[in-house]
Design an enzyme around this catalytic site. Sequence first.
Site, PDB file in Angstrom:
ATOM      1  N   ASN A  49      28.084 -95.823  -9.922  1.00 40.22           N
ATOM      2  CA  ASN A  49      29.173 -95.621 -10.881  1.00 40.22           C
ATOM      3  C   ASN A  49      30.450 -95.300 -10.113  1.00 40.22           C
ATOM      4  OD1 ASN A  49      30.941 -94.695 -12.912  1.00 40.22           O
ATOM      5  ND2 ASN A  49      29.227 -93.976 -14.148  1.00 40.22           N
ATOM      6  N   CYS A  54      29.954 -96.904 -16.134  1.00 41.47           N
ATOM      7  CA  CYS A  54      28.572 -96.976 -16.641  1.00 41.47           C
ATOM      8  C   CYS A  54      28.451 -98.070 -17.695  1.00 41.47           C
ATOM      9  CB  CYS A  54      28.129 -95.628 -17.194  1.00 41.47           C
ATOM     10  SG  CYS A  54      29.262 -94.913 -18.408  1.00 41.47           S
ATOM     11  N   HIS A 301      28.474 -91.803 -22.433  1.00 30.05           N
ATOM     12  CA  HIS A 301      27.801 -92.426 -21.305  1.00 30.05           C
ATOM     13  C   HIS A 301      27.018 -93.637 -21.811  1.00 30.05           C
ATOM     14  CE1 HIS A 301      25.907 -92.861 -17.469  1.00 30.05           C
ATOM     15  NE2 HIS A 301      24.690 -92.571 -17.927  1.00 30.05           N
ATOM     16  N   ASP A 318      20.021 -96.517 -15.659  1.00 31.58           N
ATOM     17  CA  ASP A 318      21.045 -95.496 -15.872  1.00 31.58           C
ATOM     18  C   ASP A 318      21.832 -95.327 -14.572  1.00 31.58           C
ATOM     19  OD1 ASP A 318      22.603 -93.373 -16.584  1.00 31.58           O
ATOM     20  OD2 ASP A 318      20.973 -92.057 -17.180  1.00 31.58           O
TER      21      ASP A 318
END
Length: 962
Positions: A49, A54, A301, A318
């Site tokens: 990131n 994200c 997020h 993630d």
Amino acid sequence: MSLHDLYDPARGYLLNDTLIVEAEVNVRKMGDYWAYDSKKETGFVGLKNQGATCYMNSLLQTLYHIPYFRKAVYHMPTTENDVPSNSIPLALQSLFYKIQYTDTSVSTKDLTKSFGWDTFDSFMQHDVQELNRVLCEKLEDKMKGTAVEGTIQQLFEGHHMSYVECVNVDYKSTRKESFYDLQLDVKGCKDVYASFDKYVEVENLDGDNKYHAEQHGLQDARKGVLFTDFPPVLQLQLKRFEYDFTRDVMFKINDRYEFPLELDLDRENGKYLSPEADRSVRNLYMLHSVLVHSGGVHGGHYYAFIRPTLTDQWYKFDDERVTKEEMKRALEEQYGGEEELPQVNPGLNNTPFRFTKYSNAYMLVYIRQSDKEKVICNVDEKDIAEHLRVRLKKEQEEKERKRKEKAEAHLYTIIKVACDSDLSGQIGKDIFFDLVDHDKVTGFRVQKQTPFKAFKEEIAKELGIPVECQRYWIWAKRQNHTYRPNRPLTESEELQSVGFLKESSNKAYNADLKLFLEVNRSKKLPQRPPDKARDDILLFIKLYDPIKEEFRYVGRTFVKANGKPREILEELNEMAGFAPNQEIDLYEEIKFDPTIMCEPIEKNATFRACQLEDGDIICYQKTPTAEEIADCRFPDVPSFLEYVHNRQIVHFKRLEAPKEEGFFLELSKLHTYDDVVEKVALELNVDDPSKIRLTAHNCYSQQPKPQPIKYRGVDRLSEMLAHYTQVSDILYYEILDIPLPELQGLKTLKVAFHNNRTEEVSVLSVRLPKQSTIGDVINELKGKVERSSPHAELRILEVFYHKIYKVFSVNEKIENINDQYWTLRAEEIPEEELHMGANSRAIHVYHFSRDATQSHLLQNFGEPFFIVVHEDEALAALKERIKKKLQVPDEEFSKWKFAFVSLGRADYLEDTDIVASRFSKRDPYGAWEHYLGLEHTDTAPKRSHQVSQNRHTYEKPVKIYN
């Protein structure tokens, strides 16, 4: 959450001055969080990131795990001469290759650089759907004329048909349109099927809402949408974010919304399909990806759940972390809605505590079962261009080498060895102060256990200098922040290991061991260094030529502490190639930070009296004549070093085109505002420097600051370039048509002049002193616009989002009026308003249409206006006056509907209704939220594609520049 919402009693967060915060904690069965290896545990790697990317990472992982798409990207033509940061295809190929073949998380910086993004873009969250569309459009364009042309359409393009079919006559109008994704309603729908039902829902056009059919006039009709074909990869955007028109805010819909593992779009005999659809194609889809947004409308997020091969195994991507997940976590836990906490005391009749789940699905990707083999195809190295494989393998080898070095770093140390050749090569070119930039000195990576004697032998082989001819000096940091050779290594120190020397040397001077290698030569051959007596002082010598403005290192010498500088004048002249009796001036370079200190040396005092010691620097030059002092810019060493210390290369760019290259100027940090604009004016051939206006650079956003630098608002160039703790080298300029001091005393307003039909005729800039009034603006406009008569009066309105918010008083000062965010409109005041009777009033009239997908939402468009209504006037008479004012053709006007609109709700009017009775008499112009609404189709040009309704209020549109 804003404090305003928290304190609002109606929201119910604070009860009895108490706020309860619930936290859900998941305990993972793994040892060290940071030691977790995604590749080892799952076979996949994540993406790093960059700050707020994200949303992009979740999309890129989804696209990567569509192998047909990945293969097409690999087959886009690129060459070995391309640079990833300048080529979107190569950057995407490189990214996908690294995801496929590396063992650690991958950076996306080359890709975002290829988009033309800067640091600011990487810290700005965008909408996933919008990025998806813009990226696919770019790739589609770059695939044209190549072997993979049409891949984007083949994968993602479907078609639907909008139709209007008359009930009582044989007439049907259809329009076929393509789509790459579908936006589905979440509000009011329990699942995906309910959203599709709503998508194809038939709307009856009857009563006052009849359809005007060609040759048949107004007819009862049925209006709707059906699909002619679905794509192999179906992307569904869930409308989790909507706009509340009554509150003028965006909000997130966290309602429960279910989506199936298998999606059957042929259900109920193909209710979603048009008659023209190919019924032989089975539209049964398998869920491939679930993109999740966790958070609220003001931030959050993004991550993705993906099953790459459409098996039962799901993975969570993630950012850098990839984990295996159960199906329930990927599906049911992403439905959203509310969750009930288990009761602590089940025996008591307590009301269970429910809380909203702010993590929920935002985008779904389905793959058609019949296309599974084609889409989930095999992609291996043979699909990747040879030059790309070679390039990326080299990158991987280099990365592995650095990783190994880092892992073994505690066993090694770096020894930086500076020689006379380093000083000669740098002084006057790369540096002017001190002796050497150690970052540019050759470093030797040596095991800490290596004896220093062995290191000397290595130097002998490397540099051809016998061991007995080497003498090493330790560098030391002085109190004035300079670095100088302090003392030679002792014999006992040279018997120690390299690691011991590093630890015992000056630790303040970074992590490396830094040495000066003293090598004395005779006839270019290395000689054994002479013994150093206690009163010997090692001095380094620099020479300055004021005519050429050259500054260079000429050597070093040993002097006796009790000796005098006049004793080495002949030696210094020989070093410079001067005559033996040449008059020279000597200076000691003492320090340069924060200010220059370079002082003359008394030739007849002793070196000790001059406070000279080992490592000090003597700068000298020919004694300048009076003529040379007058002709040279910098006649002596101190003035030259002062110039170099404050020299600043500034990159000037046009404010209107900040991404263009611009030009460079060499300036001084001490230059005043006037000095700077004078230099810029000279470069741009502008006669009057005061017409140059400068704007500073924001180091964090990499954009111009919003406000320009005021005329003489700063004292020095250094202040113009400062941005908090950062220092920039960029300034933006614009050329004004009047001097800046004069402009700063003026206010410029951009005013749109409209005719009596409400059409925009022209946009004018009015520039007046800041203390002027709206009346002064109107007087200025009277001489610039064409009025219906010389006596016609003008007024100025504030228009925002197709509504009139304010009518300005002629006495209002213009200083605080802002025309950046809303439109200032000038128009003639109609005669009927000027002579309006006591029983008449002016009302707001706005155009509006209904949202195609949410018919309860009204959308204003076009130009709003005022019209006078009389006390007993019916709508029928008012309609005629509006038609005449706007000059709308009868046929088109017959389709218009009229409604009294209050706070976003429309109450439709009949021709016999008395309009004035709906409006208050208190305000002569009424309130902007109560208006007469004209409902009809907006025929103004539309954007090429619909802007995502999911874009948050804090986002700006996604742009890919290259």
